[in-house]
Design an enzyme around this catalytic site. Structure first.
Site, PDB file in Angstrom:
ATOM      1  N   ASP A  50      23.312  -6.358  29.763  1.00 19.66           N
ATOM      2  CA  ASP A  50      22.798  -7.276  28.743  1.00 19.66           C
ATOM      3  C   ASP A  50      21.281  -7.334  28.930  1.00 19.66           C
ATOM      4  O   ASP A  50      20.800  -7.709  30.013  1.00 19.66           O
ATOM      5  CB  ASP A  50      23.442  -8.658  28.960  1.00 19.66           C
ATOM      6  CG  ASP A  50      22.971  -9.688  27.936  1.00 19.66           C
ATOM      7  OD1 ASP A  50      21.864  -9.534  27.382  1.00 19.66           O
ATOM      8  OD2 ASP A  50      23.711 -10.657  27.727  1.00 19.66           O
ATOM      9  N   TYR A  79      13.568 -13.970  13.397  1.00 21.69           N
ATOM     10  CA  TYR A  79      13.574 -12.505  13.533  1.00 21.69           C
ATOM     11  C   TYR A  79      12.147 -11.944  13.389  1.00 21.69           C
ATOM     12  O   TYR A  79      11.706 -11.104  14.186  1.00 21.69           O
ATOM     13  CB  TYR A  79      14.511 -11.927  12.464  1.00 21.69           C
ATOM     14  CG  TYR A  79      14.763 -10.455  12.562  1.00 21.69           C
ATOM     15  CD1 TYR A  79      15.537  -9.933  13.608  1.00 21.69           C
ATOM     16  CD2 TYR A  79      14.258  -9.563  11.614  1.00 21.69           C
ATOM     17  CE1 TYR A  79      15.787  -8.567  13.687  1.00 21.69           C
ATOM     18  CE2 TYR A  79      14.501  -8.204  11.687  1.00 21.69           C
ATOM     19  CZ  TYR A  79      15.276  -7.709  12.722  1.00 21.69           C
ATOM     20  OH  TYR A  79      15.517  -6.366  12.806  1.00 21.69           O
ATOM     21  N   LYS A 112      10.020  -9.873  16.174  1.00 19.53           N
ATOM     22  CA  LYS A 112       9.594  -8.487  15.949  1.00 19.53           C
ATOM     23  C   LYS A 112       8.065  -8.391  15.867  1.00 19.53           C
ATOM     24  O   LYS A 112       7.478  -7.382  16.268  1.00 19.53           O
ATOM     25  CB  LYS A 112      10.255  -7.927  14.684  1.00 19.53           C
ATOM     26  CG  LYS A 112      11.787  -7.838  14.788  1.00 19.53           C
ATOM     27  CD  LYS A 112      12.234  -6.912  15.916  1.00 19.53           C
ATOM     28  CE  LYS A 112      13.714  -6.612  15.867  1.00 19.53           C
ATOM     29  NZ  LYS A 112      14.148  -5.685  16.936  1.00 19.53           N
ATOM     30  N   THR A 117      22.982   1.574   8.775  1.00 21.98           N
ATOM     31  CA  THR A 117      23.689   1.356  10.040  1.00 21.98           C
ATOM     32  C   THR A 117      25.024   0.664   9.756  1.00 21.98           C
ATOM     33  O   THR A 117      25.282   0.251   8.632  1.00 21.98           O
ATOM     34  CB  THR A 117      22.826   0.496  10.980  1.00 21.98           C
ATOM     35  OG1 THR A 117      22.442  -0.674  10.280  1.00 21.98           O
ATOM     36  CG2 THR A 117      21.599   1.237  11.454  1.00 21.98           C
TER      37      THR A 117
HETATM   38  N1  LIG Z   1      19.431  -1.366  10.811  1.00 18.82           N
HETATM   39  C1  LIG Z   1      18.297  -1.708  10.230  1.00 18.82           C
HETATM   40  O1  LIG Z   1      18.142  -1.602   9.012  1.00 18.82           O
HETATM   41  C2  LIG Z   1      17.157  -2.199  11.079  1.00 18.82           C
HETATM   42  C3  LIG Z   1      15.949  -2.469  10.442  1.00 18.82           C
HETATM   43  C4  LIG Z   1      14.878  -2.919  11.204  1.00 18.82           C
HETATM   44  C5  LIG Z   1      15.029  -3.097  12.572  1.00 18.82           C
HETATM   45  N2  LIG Z   1      16.225  -2.845  13.154  1.00 18.82           N
HETATM   46  C6  LIG Z   1      16.308  -3.073  14.605  1.00 18.82           C
HETATM   47  O2  LIG Z   1      16.814  -1.900  15.215  1.00 18.82           O
HETATM   48  C7  LIG Z   1      17.551  -2.237  16.381  1.00 18.82           C
HETATM   49  C8  LIG Z   1      18.926  -1.581  16.317  1.00 18.82           C
HETATM   50  O3  LIG Z   1      19.554  -2.008  15.122  1.00 18.82           O
HETATM   51  P1  LIG Z   1      20.929  -1.381  14.627  1.00 18.82           P
HETATM   52  O4  LIG Z   1      20.944  -1.541  13.144  1.00 18.82           O
HETATM   53  O5  LIG Z   1      21.135  -0.050  15.225  1.00 18.82           O
HETATM   54  O6  LIG Z   1      21.929  -2.463  15.228  1.00 18.82           O
HETATM   55  P2  LIG Z   1      23.458  -2.346  15.661  1.00 18.82           P
HETATM   56  O7  LIG Z   1      24.006  -3.725  15.536  1.00 18.82           O
HETATM   57  O8  LIG Z   1      24.151  -1.227  14.951  1.00 18.82           O
HETATM   58  O9  LIG Z   1      23.327  -1.961  17.200  1.00 18.82           O
HETATM   59  C9  LIG Z   1      22.762  -2.831  18.125  1.00 18.82           C
HETATM   60  C10 LIG Z   1      23.458  -2.649  19.446  1.00 18.82           C
HETATM   61  O10 LIG Z   1      22.833  -3.539  20.378  1.00 18.82           O
HETATM   62  C11 LIG Z   1      23.844  -4.086  21.198  1.00 18.82           C
HETATM   63  N3  LIG Z   1      23.385  -5.338  21.774  1.00 18.82           N
HETATM   64  C12 LIG Z   1      23.257  -6.542  21.155  1.00 18.82           C
HETATM   65  N4  LIG Z   1      22.839  -7.480  22.016  1.00 18.82           N
HETATM   66  C13 LIG Z   1      22.693  -6.850  23.210  1.00 18.82           C
HETATM   67  C14 LIG Z   1      22.274  -7.290  24.500  1.00 18.82           C
HETATM   68  N5  LIG Z   1      21.951  -8.569  24.740  1.00 18.82           N
HETATM   69  N6  LIG Z   1      22.233  -6.377  25.496  1.00 18.82           N
HETATM   70  C15 LIG Z   1      22.576  -5.079  25.273  1.00 18.82           C
HETATM   71  N7  LIG Z   1      22.972  -4.619  24.073  1.00 18.82           N
HETATM   72  C16 LIG Z   1      23.025  -5.493  23.064  1.00 18.82           C
HETATM   73  C17 LIG Z   1      25.044  -4.261  20.269  1.00 18.82           C
HETATM   74  O11 LIG Z   1      26.261  -4.356  20.990  1.00 18.82           O
HETATM   75  C18 LIG Z   1      24.956  -2.991  19.419  1.00 18.82           C
HETATM   76  O12 LIG Z   1      25.708  -1.923  19.964  1.00 18.82           O
HETATM   77  C19 LIG Z   1      17.573  -3.771  16.448  1.00 18.82           C
HETATM   78  O13 LIG Z   1      16.552  -4.201  17.315  1.00 18.82           O
HETATM   79  C20 LIG Z   1      17.263  -4.177  15.013  1.00 18.82           C
HETATM   80  O14 LIG Z   1      16.645  -5.443  14.966  1.00 18.82           O
HETATM   81  C21 LIG Z   1      17.286  -2.406  12.445  1.00 18.82           C
END
Ligand SMILES: NC(=O)c1ccc[n+]([C@@H]2O[C@H](COP(=O)([O-])OP(=O)(O)OC[C@H]3O[C@@H](n4cnc5c(N)ncnc54)[C@H](O)[C@@H]3O)[C@@H](O)[C@H]2O)c1
Length: 255
Positions: A59, A161, A165, A196
């Site tokens: 975590d 958020y 960020k 995603t």
């Molecule tokens: N998907 C988008 O459109 C998007 C856009 C901008 C930013 N992001 C950022 O990109 C990153 C990844 O996003 P994603 O869409 O792949 O998300 P996702 O939810 O598909 O994957 C995130 C992963 O992080 C893990 N996780 C959550 N809390 C955790 C913790 N405390 N310790 C360890 N693992 C943990 C979850 O179990 C999950 O497997 C995030 O930081 C998100 O804010 C995503």
């Protein structure tokens, strides 16, 4: 750094952007440690990725479990050189609720702890391990953090958020300067709307209209487009201290 033979830890690597990065690094001949929560499908994914992949629970907000997970990554192949930090999430929050009551401090702090404190934890615990290795071609390693376009144009409901960020973007140049003496580079990706698992759950027409709001190309970003940039940030020795928007030129509207 050469991706072939490189050992990289990927937080949040069991899903979405992190998983795409794990797949790409394995394809390039690297070693990957997926660090994710026990509830994630990390074990099945690592088995599917093959013998150069391993899954370790951790975590990112918890010092002991995250440090142990990074130790396991450091024990892989020639030791930890790359860290791609994707673990993160949002939680809708207004400053005032509909009834005029103040928004939840707990929901603010939860997201700050996960996204911002978690990123500092990744920087400090990751760098501590990478720094122990000998430099190869002038560098010991590289770290990629993940912000969001919400760091720049947060929408209503993203106060927590966007703050988290924005903090990641702010940390990027400081981290690159701070870790320069250790020959470790730090860069950040600020994704737009990426395709995603979260977005896959939305109805097709909602996904299409989200995609249509992107100037060019008129679609959601692919997870592999994130992975391409993340691997470039590991590979390109002159890219340092930079946040790169990966968003098809989108500028988010207020809501
Ligand atoms: N998907 C988008 O459109 C998007 C856009 C901008 C930013 N992001 C950022 O990109 C990153 C990844 O996003 P994603 O869409 O792949 O998300 P996702 O939810 O598909 O994957 C995130 C992963 O992080 C893990 N996780 C959550 N809390 C955790 C913790 N405390 N310790 C360890 N693992 C943990 C979850 O179990 C999950 O497997 C995030 O930081 C998100 O804010 C995503």
């Amino acid at each position: 750094m050469k991706l072939e033979g490189l050992t990289t830890a990927i937080t949040g690597g069991a899903s979405g952007l992190g998983l795409a990065t794990a797949r790409r690094l394995i394809k390039e001949g690297g070693y990957v440690t997926i660090i994710d929560l026990p509830s994630s499908p990390g074990a099945e994914i690592a088995a599917e990725l093959g013998e150069r992949a391993q899954f370790v629970t951790g975590d990112v907000t918890d010092e002991a479990s995250f440090a142990a997970a990074l130790d396991a990554a450091d024990a892989q192949a020639d030791g930890l050189r790359g860290l791609v930090h994707c673990a993160g999430a949002g939680r809708k929050l207004r400053i005032l609720n509909k009834d005029g009551s103040p928004g939840s401090l707990e929901d603010f702090e939860f997201v700050i702890r996960l996204n911002l404190t978690g990123s500092f934890n990744a920087l400090r615990l990751g760098a501590a391990r990478i720094a122990r290795h000998e430099a190869v071609d002038g560098e010991k390693g590289a770290i990629v953090m993940t912000a969001s376009v919400a760091a720049f144009e947060g929408q209503i409901g993203q106060i927590n958020y966007s703050a988290s960020k924005g903090g990641v973007v702010g940390m990027t140049i400081v981290a690159a300067r701070d870790l320069a003496s250790q020959n470790i580079r730090v860069n950040t990706i600020a994704p737009g709307i990426m395709d995603t698992p979260l977005l896959a759950k939305l109805p097709d027409n909602v996904r299409e209209s989200l995609g249509a709001s992107v100037p060019h190309p008129h679609r959601l970003g692919n997870t592999d487009e994130y992975a391409m940039l993340a691997t470039q940030m590991l590979e390109n020795g002159y890219l340092n201290g930079e946040t790169v928007r990966l968003d098809g030129a989108i500028r988010m509207a207020p809501r």
